[in-house]
Design a protein around this motif. Structure first.
Motif, PDB file in Angstrom:
ATOM      1  N   THR A   1      48.806  12.777  28.122  1.00 21.08           N
ATOM      2  CA  THR A   1      49.792  12.820  27.039  1.00 21.08           C
ATOM      3  C   THR A   1      51.028  12.056  27.498  1.00 21.08           C
ATOM      4  O   THR A   1      51.656  12.414  28.499  1.00 21.08           O
ATOM      5  CB  THR A   1      50.167  14.264  26.683  1.00 21.08           C
ATOM      6  OG1 THR A   1      50.613  14.951  27.855  1.00 21.08           O
ATOM      7  CG2 THR A   1      48.959  15.002  26.124  1.00 21.08           C
TER       8      THR A   1
ATOM      9  N   PRO B   1      54.604   9.568  25.925  1.00 22.43           N
ATOM     10  CA  PRO B   1      55.380   9.210  24.731  1.00 22.43           C
ATOM     11  C   PRO B   1      54.799   7.979  24.045  1.00 22.43           C
ATOM     12  O   PRO B   1      54.308   7.058  24.696  1.00 22.43           O
ATOM     13  CB  PRO B   1      56.777   8.920  25.293  1.00 22.43           C
ATOM     14  CG  PRO B   1      56.830   9.666  26.583  1.00 22.43           C
ATOM     15  CD  PRO B   1      55.428   9.625  27.133  1.00 22.43           C
TER      16      PRO B   1
ATOM     17  N   ILE C   1      59.397  15.748  29.811  1.00 20.23           N
ATOM     18  CA  ILE C   1      59.345  16.085  28.384  1.00 20.23           C
ATOM     19  C   ILE C   1      58.450  17.296  28.151  1.00 20.23           C
ATOM     20  O   ILE C   1      58.802  18.237  27.426  1.00 20.23           O
ATOM     21  CB  ILE C   1      58.805  14.884  27.567  1.00 20.23           C
ATOM     22  CG1 ILE C   1      59.820  13.753  27.551  1.00 20.23           C
ATOM     23  CG2 ILE C   1      58.455  15.311  26.136  1.00 20.23           C
ATOM     24  CD1 ILE C   1      59.321  12.495  26.853  1.00 20.23           C
ATOM     25  N   TYR C   2      57.299  17.279  28.795  1.00 20.54           N
ATOM     26  CA  TYR C   2      56.268  18.289  28.544  1.00 20.54           C
ATOM     27  C   TYR C   2      56.490  19.561  29.357  1.00 20.54           C
ATOM     28  O   TYR C   2      55.803  20.555  29.130  1.00 20.54           O
ATOM     29  CB  TYR C   2      54.901  17.684  28.830  1.00 20.54           C
ATOM     30  CG  TYR C   2      54.727  16.361  28.122  1.00 20.54           C
ATOM     31  CD1 TYR C   2      54.445  16.333  26.757  1.00 20.54           C
ATOM     32  CD2 TYR C   2      54.922  15.153  28.779  1.00 20.54           C
ATOM     33  CE1 TYR C   2      54.324  15.123  26.083  1.00 20.54           C
ATOM     34  CE2 TYR C   2      54.802  13.936  28.114  1.00 20.54           C
ATOM     35  CZ  TYR C   2      54.510  13.924  26.762  1.00 20.54           C
ATOM     36  OH  TYR C   2      54.405  12.736  26.092  1.00 20.54           O
TER      37      TYR C   2
ATOM     38  N   SER D   1      54.081  11.808  20.724  1.00 15.37           N
ATOM     39  CA  SER D   1      54.200  12.370  22.075  1.00 15.37           C
ATOM     40  C   SER D   1      52.873  12.523  22.808  1.00 15.37           C
ATOM     41  O   SER D   1      52.861  12.928  23.967  1.00 15.37           O
ATOM     42  CB  SER D   1      54.871  13.748  22.006  1.00 15.37           C
ATOM     43  OG  SER D   1      53.988  14.711  21.450  1.00 15.37           O
TER      44      SER D   1
ATOM     45  N   ALA E   1      59.693  11.647  21.166  1.00  9.21           N
ATOM     46  CA  ALA E   1      58.602  12.417  21.772  1.00  9.21           C
ATOM     47  C   ALA E   1      59.076  13.815  22.145  1.00  9.21           C
ATOM     48  O   ALA E   1      58.381  14.812  21.892  1.00  9.21           O
ATOM     49  CB  ALA E   1      58.073  11.689  23.006  1.00  9.21           C
ATOM     50  N   TRP E   2      60.257  13.905  22.751  1.00 11.13           N
ATOM     51  CA  TRP E   2      60.794  15.211  23.144  1.00 11.13           C
ATOM     52  C   TRP E   2      61.064  16.073  21.907  1.00 11.13           C
ATOM     53  O   TRP E   2      60.714  17.258  21.867  1.00 11.13           O
ATOM     54  CB  TRP E   2      62.081  15.039  23.948  1.00 11.13           C
ATOM     55  CG  TRP E   2      62.564  16.305  24.571  1.00 11.13           C
ATOM     56  CD1 TRP E   2      62.251  16.794  25.798  1.00 11.13           C
ATOM     57  CD2 TRP E   2      63.472  17.262  23.984  1.00 11.13           C
ATOM     58  NE1 TRP E   2      62.884  17.995  26.029  1.00 11.13           N
ATOM     59  CE2 TRP E   2      63.638  18.312  24.934  1.00 11.13           C
ATOM     60  CE3 TRP E   2      64.144  17.338  22.777  1.00 11.13           C
ATOM     61  CZ2 TRP E   2      64.450  19.397  24.693  1.00 11.13           C
ATOM     62  CZ3 TRP E   2      64.958  18.441  22.527  1.00 11.13           C
ATOM     63  CH2 TRP E   2      65.106  19.457  23.485  1.00 11.13           C
TER      64      TRP E   2
ATOM     65  N   GLU F   1      57.751  17.330  20.423  1.00 11.05           N
ATOM     66  CA  GLU F   1      57.167  18.432  21.188  1.00 11.05           C
ATOM     67  C   GLU F   1      57.932  19.729  20.941  1.00 11.05           C
ATOM     68  O   GLU F   1      57.324  20.805  20.819  1.00 11.05           O
ATOM     69  CB  GLU F   1      57.165  18.096  22.684  1.00 11.05           C
ATOM     70  CG  GLU F   1      56.116  17.097  23.104  1.00 11.05           C
ATOM     71  CD  GLU F   1      54.706  17.673  23.063  1.00 11.05           C
ATOM     72  OE1 GLU F   1      54.519  18.837  23.465  1.00 11.05           O
ATOM     73  OE2 GLU F   1      53.791  16.951  22.624  1.00 11.05           O
TER      74      GLU F   1
ATOM     75  N   THR G   1      49.324  18.871  30.319  1.00  9.37           N
ATOM     76  CA  THR G   1      49.841  17.549  30.660  1.00  9.37           C
ATOM     77  C   THR G   1      49.758  17.298  32.160  1.00  9.37           C
ATOM     78  O   THR G   1      49.386  16.204  32.601  1.00  9.37           O
ATOM     79  CB  THR G   1      51.291  17.408  30.164  1.00  9.37           C
ATOM     80  OG1 THR G   1      51.288  17.349  28.739  1.00  9.37           O
ATOM     81  CG2 THR G   1      51.939  16.148  30.709  1.00  9.37           C
TER      82      THR G   1
END
Length: 277
Positions: free
Chosen positions: A142, A144, A223-224, A199, A152-153, A156, A208
């Motif tokens: 996964t 962006p 991010i994840y 994302s 993307a953030w 999510e 992830t």
């Protein structure tokens, strides 16, 4: 006698819970095996399915259906009904915030989820070989999309907030609680189809991490690790402020299965009553 018994209560809560920890590892491992297999089937250029379905949207739709069905099958499986089918550290952290899982159980759940997810990807790599490492598959990682890190953030955060809000709302309903797993599967399918271009559609730090570790690709990992927990915790806070109920930290509470979460809640309430006396 009472003063001697009270210090041993926390140990009673977590003793013998290792089957649930192993189940959590197995559930995410199986989910990752499914994710890797269907991604190879539909996205690898050498796959007959890929050549037969040139439209990437339609392929995402089919992957979404497959992964939504996988999630539903795992949630309603005997194993899922035993552990509660979190298979996501962000979900476990949220149930911890809501006081529905013991802190030690939560720690073991999250550790098992990371190990199980990685084990699933490595098992898939052993079977699928170079096909899983192909640039179009990339271990089902996964990352962006073209819109960048910010969208993307935000995506999510939004999808995890909605997922947990639905889980808490439906699971606490006396009539519709058994539909929680179906709601989760439907959202997973929808998100993969519509949100994945933003994302990669993770919602799960362990999911992830598993693909990133196997691929050696740590692109925007933060991010994840931040957005899913924050999104789910925000849903939990909203649930608490609205005085919503939550019976258990299981997505499907089967009375025929042992529940270590209700055991924790009962033990915790007993300790509070003892302390108040």
């Amino acid at each position: 006698m009472a003063s001697n018994a009270q210090p041993h209560a926390p140990a009673r809560v977590t003793a013998g819970h290792w089957p649930e920890y192993l189940i959590e590892a197995a559930l995410l491992g199986l989910f990752m095996i499914s994710a890797c297999a269907f991604t190879v089937l539909l996205d690898h250029p050498g796959s007959p399915a890929n050549r037969a379905i040139p439209d990437p949207f339609l392929r995402r739709f089919l992957i979404g259906l497959a992964m939504g069905a996988t999630a539903v099958a795992l949630i309603y499986s005997p194993w899922g009904r035993r552990s509660g089918a979190h298979f996501n550290p962000a979900s476990t952290l949220t149930f911890l915030r809501l006081g529905r899982i013991a802190p030690r159980d939560a720690a073991w759940y999250m550790g098992a989820q990371f190990l199980g997810g990685l084990g699933g990807v490595l098992a898939a790599a052993a079977v699928l070989g170079p096909a899983l490492a192909h640039e179009k598959v990339h271990f089902a990682a996964t990352r962006p999309g073209p819109s960048g890190i910010g969208p993307a953030w935000a995506a999510e955060l939004a999808i995890t907030f909605l997922l947990m809000a639905v889980v808490l709302r439906v699971s606490s309903h006396p009539r519709y609680g058994r539909l929680t797993g179906l709601c989760v599967g439907a959202l997973v399918a929808t998100y993969i189809t519509l949100e994945a271009p933003l994302s990669g559609m993770s919602m799960n730090p362990a999911r992830t991490f598993a693909s990133a570790a196997a691929a050696g690709d740590w692109t925007a990992l933060w991010i994840y690790f931040t957005a899913p927990p924050l999104g789910m915790l925000a849903a939990a806070e909203l649930h608490l402020r609205s005085r919503g109920r939550l019976f258990c930290a299981k997505l499907d509470h089967d009375p025929a299965q042992r529940c270590i979460h209700c055991e924790y809640r009962q033990s915790r309430d007993e300790r509070r009553e003892t302390r108040d006396k």
